[in-house]
Design a protein around this motif. Structure first.
Motif, PDB file in Angstrom:
ATOM      1  N   ILE A 102      10.158 124.124  96.758  1.00 52.22           N
ATOM      2  CA  ILE A 102       9.970 122.922  97.568  1.00 52.22           C
ATOM      3  C   ILE A 102      10.916 122.917  98.767  1.00 52.22           C
ATOM      4  O   ILE A 102      10.519 122.520  99.864  1.00 52.22           O
ATOM      5  N   THR A 103      12.128 123.369  98.598  1.00 48.45           N
ATOM      6  CA  THR A 103      13.086 123.368  99.707  1.00 48.45           C
ATOM      7  C   THR A 103      12.593 124.236 100.859  1.00 48.45           C
ATOM      8  O   THR A 103      12.626 123.820 102.019  1.00 48.45           O
ATOM      9  N   ALA A 104      12.121 125.424 100.561  1.00 50.40           N
ATOM     10  CA  ALA A 104      11.604 126.321 101.602  1.00 50.40           C
ATOM     11  C   ALA A 104      10.358 125.733 102.244  1.00 50.40           C
ATOM     12  O   ALA A 104      10.182 125.820 103.463  1.00 50.40           O
ATOM     13  N   ALA A 105       9.491 125.123 101.458  1.00 51.91           N
ATOM     14  CA  ALA A 105       8.269 124.535 102.007  1.00 51.91           C
ATOM     15  C   ALA A 105       8.583 123.389 102.960  1.00 51.91           C
ATOM     16  O   ALA A 105       7.996 123.286 104.045  1.00 51.91           O
ATOM     17  N   ILE A 106       9.521 122.538 102.568  1.00 51.51           N
ATOM     18  CA  ILE A 106       9.903 121.409 103.431  1.00 51.51           C
ATOM     19  C   ILE A 106      10.527 121.929 104.724  1.00 51.51           C
ATOM     20  O   ILE A 106      10.221 121.441 105.814  1.00 51.51           O
ATOM     21  N   PHE A 107      11.402 122.930 104.602  1.00 43.54           N
ATOM     22  CA  PHE A 107      12.023 123.493 105.802  1.00 43.54           C
ATOM     23  C   PHE A 107      10.971 124.070 106.747  1.00 43.54           C
ATOM     24  O   PHE A 107      11.027 123.848 107.951  1.00 43.54           O
ATOM     25  N   HIS A 108      10.008 124.793 106.211  1.00 44.97           N
ATOM     26  CA  HIS A 108       8.985 125.402 107.064  1.00 44.97           C
ATOM     27  C   HIS A 108       8.084 124.364 107.715  1.00 44.97           C
ATOM     28  O   HIS A 108       7.670 124.531 108.864  1.00 44.97           O
ATOM     29  N   VAL A 109       7.780 123.282 107.013  1.00 45.05           N
ATOM     30  CA  VAL A 109       6.961 122.224 107.602  1.00 45.05           C
ATOM     31  C   VAL A 109       7.725 121.535 108.729  1.00 45.05           C
ATOM     32  O   VAL A 109       7.185 121.283 109.812  1.00 45.05           O
ATOM     33  N   VAL A 110       9.007 121.248 108.493  1.00 45.98           N
ATOM     34  CA  VAL A 110       9.817 120.578 109.506  1.00 45.98           C
ATOM     35  C   VAL A 110      10.057 121.498 110.704  1.00 45.98           C
ATOM     36  O   VAL A 110      10.057 121.054 111.851  1.00 45.98           O
ATOM     37  N   ALA A 111      10.239 122.788 110.474  1.00 43.64           N
ATOM     38  CA  ALA A 111      10.544 123.732 111.554  1.00 43.64           C
ATOM     39  C   ALA A 111       9.310 124.155 112.338  1.00 43.64           C
ATOM     40  O   ALA A 111       9.440 124.790 113.388  1.00 43.64           O
ATOM     41  N   THR A 112       8.128 123.805 111.869  1.00 42.00           N
ATOM     42  CA  THR A 112       6.901 124.212 112.556  1.00 42.00           C
ATOM     43  C   THR A 112       6.782 123.584 113.935  1.00 42.00           C
ATOM     44  O   THR A 112       6.441 124.268 114.903  1.00 42.00           O
ATOM     45  N   PHE A 113       7.088 122.305 114.055  1.00 37.93           N
ATOM     46  CA  PHE A 113       6.871 121.616 115.321  1.00 37.93           C
ATOM     47  C   PHE A 113       7.824 122.073 116.428  1.00 37.93           C
ATOM     48  O   PHE A 113       7.379 122.300 117.554  1.00 37.93           O
ATOM     49  N   PRO A 114       9.121 122.248 116.166  1.00 36.58           N
ATOM     50  CA  PRO A 114       9.969 122.819 117.225  1.00 36.58           C
ATOM     51  C   PRO A 114       9.558 124.242 117.605  1.00 36.58           C
ATOM     52  O   PRO A 114       9.650 124.628 118.774  1.00 36.58           O
ATOM     53  N   ALA A 115       9.094 125.013 116.636  1.00 31.06           N
ATOM     54  CA  ALA A 115       8.656 126.382 116.929  1.00 31.06           C
ATOM     55  C   ALA A 115       7.397 126.368 117.801  1.00 31.06           C
ATOM     56  O   ALA A 115       7.292 127.148 118.755  1.00 31.06           O
ATOM     57  N   LEU A 116       6.463 125.496 117.495  1.00 31.95           N
ATOM     58  CA  LEU A 116       5.250 125.389 118.319  1.00 31.95           C
ATOM     59  C   LEU A 116       5.584 124.929 119.735  1.00 31.95           C
ATOM     60  O   LEU A 116       4.976 125.391 120.699  1.00 31.95           O
ATOM     61  N   PHE A 117       6.556 124.025 119.862  1.00 28.45           N
ATOM     62  CA  PHE A 117       6.969 123.582 121.190  1.00 28.45           C
ATOM     63  C   PHE A 117       7.575 124.738 121.980  1.00 28.45           C
ATOM     64  O   PHE A 117       7.308 124.894 123.167  1.00 28.45           O
ATOM     65  N   GLY A 118       8.396 125.549 121.334  1.00 27.38           N
ATOM     66  CA  GLY A 118       8.978 126.717 122.003  1.00 27.38           C
ATOM     67  C   GLY A 118       7.917 127.711 122.435  1.00 27.38           C
ATOM     68  O   GLY A 118       7.974 128.258 123.538  1.00 27.38           O
TER      69      GLY A 118
END
Length: 181
Positions: A102-118
């Motif tokens: 769950i920790t990795a999944a939450i991190f990846h979901v949260v990190a998706t939007f800044p990565a898409l913006f970049g």
């Protein structure tokens, strides 16, 4: 599909920057005729990209204790979709295995939007650069190269003379320059 999505996102960000530059010059600077909007938008997009890469690199320096240059390089490679794999951002921060992942999944979901913006910012920079090249005819089609040989003798060295013609944007006249090689 992913590349088409990034291209479209880059075009939308470029349009937004064009509107921003135009409105800024008309409302704040009181210029009626805005000139060189494409170049200004490209410079603004480059600035935004550099700031976002620097912010991402600073976060990487704090979390993983990398050098700033390594972190900046890693994020540029990631956002430009080159992805060499020599530096992987947040590779040691995110736990690979826990009870349920769950920790990795939450991190990846949260990190998706800044990565898409970049990714979209880098696509916007590429789109802006292509618009400038197209608008100001800075591509190969505007330079005509005519090669011919003179002093054509059987056993002597050939001299190649190159003629470059650049179309003048104002009245479509060509200016020729000759260079002997």
């Amino acid at each position: 599909m992913c590349l088409l999505t990034l291209k479209t996102a880059g075009e939308l960000i470029s349009r937004f920057l064009t509107c921003l530059v135009t409105r800024f010059e008309r409302k704040i600077l009181k210029n009626k005729g805005v000139r060189h909007v494409e170049i200004k938008c490209t410079m603004l997009a480059l600035t935004v990209m550099a700031l976002y890469l620097s912010l991402s690199a600073a976060v990487q320096v704090i979390w993983e204790k990398w050098s700033f240059l390594d972190a900046f390089y890693a994020w540029f490679v990631a956002f430009s979709t080159i992805g060499f794999g020599d530096y992987i951002p947040f590779d040691t921060v995110v736990p690979r295995q826990d009870e349920h992942g769950i920790t990795a999944a939450i991190f990846h979901v949260v990190a998706t939007f800044p990565a898409l913006f970049g990714l979209a910012i880098v696509a916007s920079v590429m789109n802006s650069v292509f618009v400038v090249f197209d608008k100001y005819r800075l591509h190969n089609a505007s330079f005509n190269c005519h090669c011919y040989r003179r002093n054509r003798k059987r056993n002597s060295k050939d001299t190649v003379k190159l003629k470059f013609a650049k179309m003048d944007a104002v009245d479509n006249r060509s200016r020729r320059r000759s260079h002997s090689v």
